[in-house]
Design a protein around this motif. Sequence first.
Motif, mmCIF file in Angstrom:
data_model
loop_
_atom_site.group_PDB
_atom_site.id
_atom_site.type_symbol
_atom_site.label_atom_id
_atom_site.label_comp_id
_atom_site.label_asym_id
_atom_site.label_seq_id
_atom_site.Cartn_x
_atom_site.Cartn_y
_atom_site.Cartn_z
ATOM 1 N N HIS A 238 0.842 -1.215 0.000
ATOM 2 C CA HIS A 238 0.000 0.000 0.000
ATOM 3 C C HIS A 238 0.869 1.255 0.000
ATOM 4 O O HIS A 238 0.598 2.220 -0.707
ATOM 5 C CB HIS A 238 -0.906 0.022 1.232
ATOM 6 C CG HIS A 238 -2.053 -0.949 1.143
ATOM 7 N ND1 HIS A 238 -2.282 -1.730 0.042
ATOM 8 C CD2 HIS A 238 -3.037 -1.257 2.035
ATOM 9 C CE1 HIS A 238 -3.345 -2.468 0.250
ATOM 10 N NE2 HIS A 238 -3.832 -2.206 1.443
ATOM 11 N N GLN B 298 -6.144 3.575 0.535
ATOM 12 C CA GLN B 298 -6.088 2.238 -0.058
ATOM 13 C C GLN B 298 -6.943 1.243 0.723
ATOM 14 O O GLN B 298 -7.590 0.378 0.134
ATOM 15 C CB GLN B 298 -4.633 1.762 -0.140
ATOM 16 C CG GLN B 298 -4.467 0.452 -0.901
ATOM 17 C CD GLN B 298 -4.974 0.525 -2.339
ATOM 18 O OE1 GLN B 298 -4.572 1.395 -3.100
ATOM 19 N NE2 GLN B 298 -5.888 -0.369 -2.713
ATOM 20 N N THR C 258 0.534 2.954 -3.521
ATOM 21 C CA THR C 258 -0.541 3.956 -3.493
ATOM 22 C C THR C 258 -0.143 5.305 -2.903
ATOM 23 O O THR C 258 -0.448 6.350 -3.470
ATOM 24 C CB THR C 258 -1.755 3.404 -2.701
ATOM 25 O OG1 THR C 258 -2.084 2.126 -3.224
ATOM 26 C CG2 THR C 258 -2.948 4.328 -2.818
ATOM 27 N N THR D 227 -5.000 -7.776 0.141
ATOM 28 C CA THR D 227 -5.631 -6.758 0.987
ATOM 29 C C THR D 227 -5.610 -7.195 2.447
ATOM 30 O O THR D 227 -5.500 -8.382 2.754
ATOM 31 C CB THR D 227 -7.109 -6.512 0.589
ATOM 32 O OG1 THR D 227 -7.859 -7.686 0.918
ATOM 33 C CG2 THR D 227 -7.264 -6.210 -0.893
#
Lengths: 298, 298
Positions: B139, B181, B143, B210
């Motif tokens: 992440h 994110q 991101t 995730t």
Amino acid sequence: MVKLGYECFKKPDEKNLLSISAALELTHGAILIHDDIIDQSEFRHNQPTVHKKYESEHIKRYQRRSASHYGEGMAIVAGIVGYYGAISLINQGKFPPDLKLKAIDQLANFMTYTCYGEGLDVDLACRQEIKEKDVLTIHTYKTVYYTFIGPLKIGGILAGAGEKELKKFEDYGVPAGIAFQLQDDILGVFGDEKELGKPIGDDIKEGKNTLLYTQAIKKGNISQRKKLTSLWGNKKITLKQVQKVRKIIKKTGSLAYSQKLARELVKKGKKAVPKITNNKNLQEVFSSLADFIIERKR
Amino acid sequence: MVKLGYECFKKPDEKNLLSISAALELTHGAILIHDDIIDQSEFRHNQPTVHKKYESEHIKRYQRRSASHYGEGMAIVAGIVGYYGAISLINQGKFPPDLKLKAIDQLANFMTYTCYGEGLDVDLACRQEIKEKDVLTIHTYKTVYYTFIGPLKIGGILAGAGEKELKKFEDYGVPAGIAFQLQDDILGVFGDEKELGKPIGDDIKEGKNTLLYTQAIKKGNISQRKKLTSLWGNKKITLKQVQKVRKIIKKTGSLAYSQKLARELVKKGKKAVPKITNNKNLQEVFSSLADFIIERKR
């Protein structure tokens, strides 16, 4: 390699040019990584292409399917890192900020041209018929800018050349760049596997848009045209069939046509050299590079 | 969108910022085109993804096979054009050359981080087990830099901010970016199809890395773990199975865990705002953006 035209204007400082030369090499490497994915090429420089390397690494480590997708994904990422790494390298060069900015702008411009050529190439490869004019347009956009015009102009820019001086590189770089691609296409069909670093007939398998093909189709008789059309783009072509293709390209005069055009273009490029520089040594560098384009075997 | 942090330092000139904002949008668009190829995503913003659009165009025009390869090739090229177009746009901005150069360098840096995150994401998706720490690392690289840190710093750079001032954006941008994110991942599983613009369960099909997944695996009982492992990454998942996945993520407390972490991160980010600017209106822009991150439905 010619030293970026830099020497034409100022005393060269090789150390300063190192990061700039590396930036151009890196950009070149990055676009080739992406080009190899697009062309589905499996070998370059006697080694598996980057996406193929990632693919086999994946199989070794995970024994999973979809390894080809993994390979392409990682290679897409690697290419992008190359593009941006090159920009960082230009930034690291010891040149005035406004010149570095102009150099980066030139890089962005010529890479946009290259992409236009690449896209046109991919798109036109799908058409039944492709004309000489189209092939030369693809060569101009896809090859001329990133191999000759772009690097020469970046060298010129960093040496403080003005627009008028930069423009002069085009009279040399455009014909030289097209000749470079014509020779590339000749080697792609007639070259030696080991020297080239990729399997014989890769260009034929790929169904590449080349003058060798368009001219043979134009000049061939019905039987030659039929044979060539059926073999060009055949992914499972045999060595015997490659030899058949070579024979047609020779017999129709297509090989001689490409060779002659390349020679003429080199001559044209060389004629433009005195306009770029008065320095006899440098003129020799430009001229011998132009000669090398059509003499090279790889 | 927050105005690039520019206003913190000088009176804003919106017209001047337009090409810079466009450059960031274009870079974002370009990396998403490539990301969609890598993730094999078929929809974005309620439309087919770029490679899928080229693919159907190809089928329409040529009725040939290998259309998916054509689509991906053209989309790779389109993405590269986006990267370089963005650089040209920064160059067009009316700022001092040294600042534009720094901005471009920042862009190159944060895109390199983004690519590192993207590569890590692709690679770790192949492992049997992925830990919370790994997800947060992905992440951060994939991101945080291109969504928050990069754009904020570019705004700061063009406004003449020094290294110390630029560093302050990190205390806000890192937690805000990770929260962004986390919310993205929550919407990817629980969001509304129309609002999101992509089919339900796309993240599940893709087997995305995730926190929702890692936490549910960590906290779930044997049966929940077994079920989730079998469905996560299943390309042919049914709506009923998606509902099963949602249920497991809720029941194991994994959804609540991600939501709580996102809220804490937003709080942390907001706490850093007064360090960035004393301007109350601007503080409000930063704070409300942070709140919006976890309130958004798309």
